[in-house]
Design an enzyme around this catalytic site. Sequence first.
Site, PDB file in Angstrom:
ATOM      1  CE  LYS A  14       0.881   1.283   4.481  1.00  0.00           C
ATOM      2  NZ  LYS A  14       1.633   2.467   4.857  1.00  0.00           N
ATOM      3  N   PRO A  97       9.815  -4.372   0.314  1.00  0.00           N
ATOM      4  CG  PRO A  97      10.673  -2.254  -0.188  1.00  0.00           C
ATOM      5  CD  PRO A  97       9.760  -3.315  -0.720  1.00  0.00           C
ATOM      6  N   GLY A 101       7.325   1.644   4.733  1.00  0.00           N
ATOM      7  CA  GLY A 101       6.023   2.325   4.782  1.00  0.00           C
ATOM      8  C   GLY A 101       5.076   1.778   3.737  1.00  0.00           C
ATOM      9  CG  LEU A 102       6.293   0.513   0.276  1.00  0.00           C
ATOM     10  CD1 LEU A 102       7.401  -0.115  -0.575  1.00  0.00           C
ATOM     11  CD2 LEU A 102       5.343   1.318  -0.624  1.00  0.00           C
ATOM     12  N   GLY A 103       3.674  -1.306   3.967  1.00  0.00           N
ATOM     13  CA  GLY A 103       2.726  -2.253   4.580  1.00  0.00           C
ATOM     14  C   GLY A 103       3.000  -3.711   4.262  1.00  0.00           C
ATOM     15  N   GLY A 104       4.251  -4.058   3.988  1.00  0.00           N
ATOM     16  CA  GLY A 104       4.565  -5.433   3.577  1.00  0.00           C
ATOM     17  C   GLY A 104       4.136  -6.491   4.588  1.00  0.00           C
ATOM     18  N   GLY A 105       4.567  -6.340   5.835  1.00  0.00           N
ATOM     19  CA  GLY A 105       4.225  -7.314   6.873  1.00  0.00           C
ATOM     20  C   GLY A 105       2.722  -7.349   7.115  1.00  0.00           C
ATOM     21  CB  SER A 106       0.220  -4.622   7.432  1.00  0.00           C
ATOM     22  OG  SER A 106       0.919  -3.942   8.433  1.00  0.00           O
ATOM     23  CB  SER A 107       0.290  -6.642   2.567  1.00  0.00           C
ATOM     24  OG  SER A 107      -0.504  -7.046   1.490  1.00  0.00           O
ATOM     25  CG  ASP A 139      -0.818   0.307   8.069  1.00  0.00           C
ATOM     26  OD1 ASP A 139      -1.587   1.250   8.329  1.00  0.00           O
ATOM     27  OD2 ASP A 139       0.399   0.454   7.846  1.00  0.00           O
TER      28      ASP A 139
END
Length: 325
Positions: A14, A97, A101-107, A139
């Site tokens: 995101k 990465p 701030g791209l929400g990788g873990g949350s996604s 997130d």
Amino acid sequence: MASAPRYRVRAYAKINLGLNIAQRRPDGFHELRTILQTISLADDLVIEVRRGRGISLTVTGDAPADSSNLAWRAAALAAESWAIRGHVALHLTKRIPAGAGLGGGSSDAAAVLRALALTARRPPAPAAVLALGAQLGSDVPALVLGGTVLGLGRGEEVYTLADLAPWHCVLAMPRGGAGKAISTPEAYARWDLHHPGLTPLAASATIMRFCSLVQQVLPAFRAPLTVTRNREFPSGGSKVHAGIENDFQPEVFSLSPDFPRIHRQLQRASAAWVSLTGSGAAQFGLFAEAGRAAQAAARLAVRDRSWHARFVPRSQFLRGVSVVS
Ligand code: C5P
């Protein structure tokens, strides 16, 4: 038990199109107002419930393959909450990465919840999936919904918004040094240091302002690509721009000259909108045309890490779960 299908889920990253931080709450979280948008940079998750017990996780790429991974924690929480019996086997292919701030873990966590909701004998209500997501991270609910989402509260109170135009999105963060992962709690702690004593009343004024500005700004993000020109876009310096910018931006820009440099580079490449996402370290620029975006991404790649992605609307996001044999 009958063998359950194996699911593959695209766990989309995101970006935050705007992010206003209000006051620190008694629970330690901050009230915020944000618009999240899923983009085509994605991790891949394959998930299967087999005979047996427990959870296993294998990872291709850069992420821990143990219970510290949010995908693992999502599987444990969902298995317990939805009485999923069996061994939950996860394989994660990591591309987003960390600390960007791209929400990788949350996604990844959201992808686990979406898939396990399908395997539960009594499928949980959509609101129950969102509530479980909120327990895992602020997130996560937005990344269960996908598309364009308004996030309120600590970010976990989510509302689906109508799709925006299919923007191209160029992401960039410095390599090594300044571009090392930015920790979200540290970013909030830094923000507190520089913004002491924000009263709830002042905070609610910023909230009202954000919501009314969103009303003005979003139509520009929805404008058909053929009529959207940089000079007509609100980030061109006109009245409607101020107010929804990412509040973390000045904080992060003061950490290293690499951040304002990347910002200027995206602006010079004629991005229609340039911003930090989340608490960084990645920034993004939006482009109407694929060619310009590809050119900007290639130029940035000389010195920085860069990616070229596209907005993923909710309909495409929902198609991101498939059964594999
Ligand atoms: O919810 P999440 O686990 O992503 O939050 C990580 C940390 O970021 C929290 O422990 C808190 O320190 C900070 N945070 C915050 N306000 C928010 C979201 C996160 O202070 N709205």
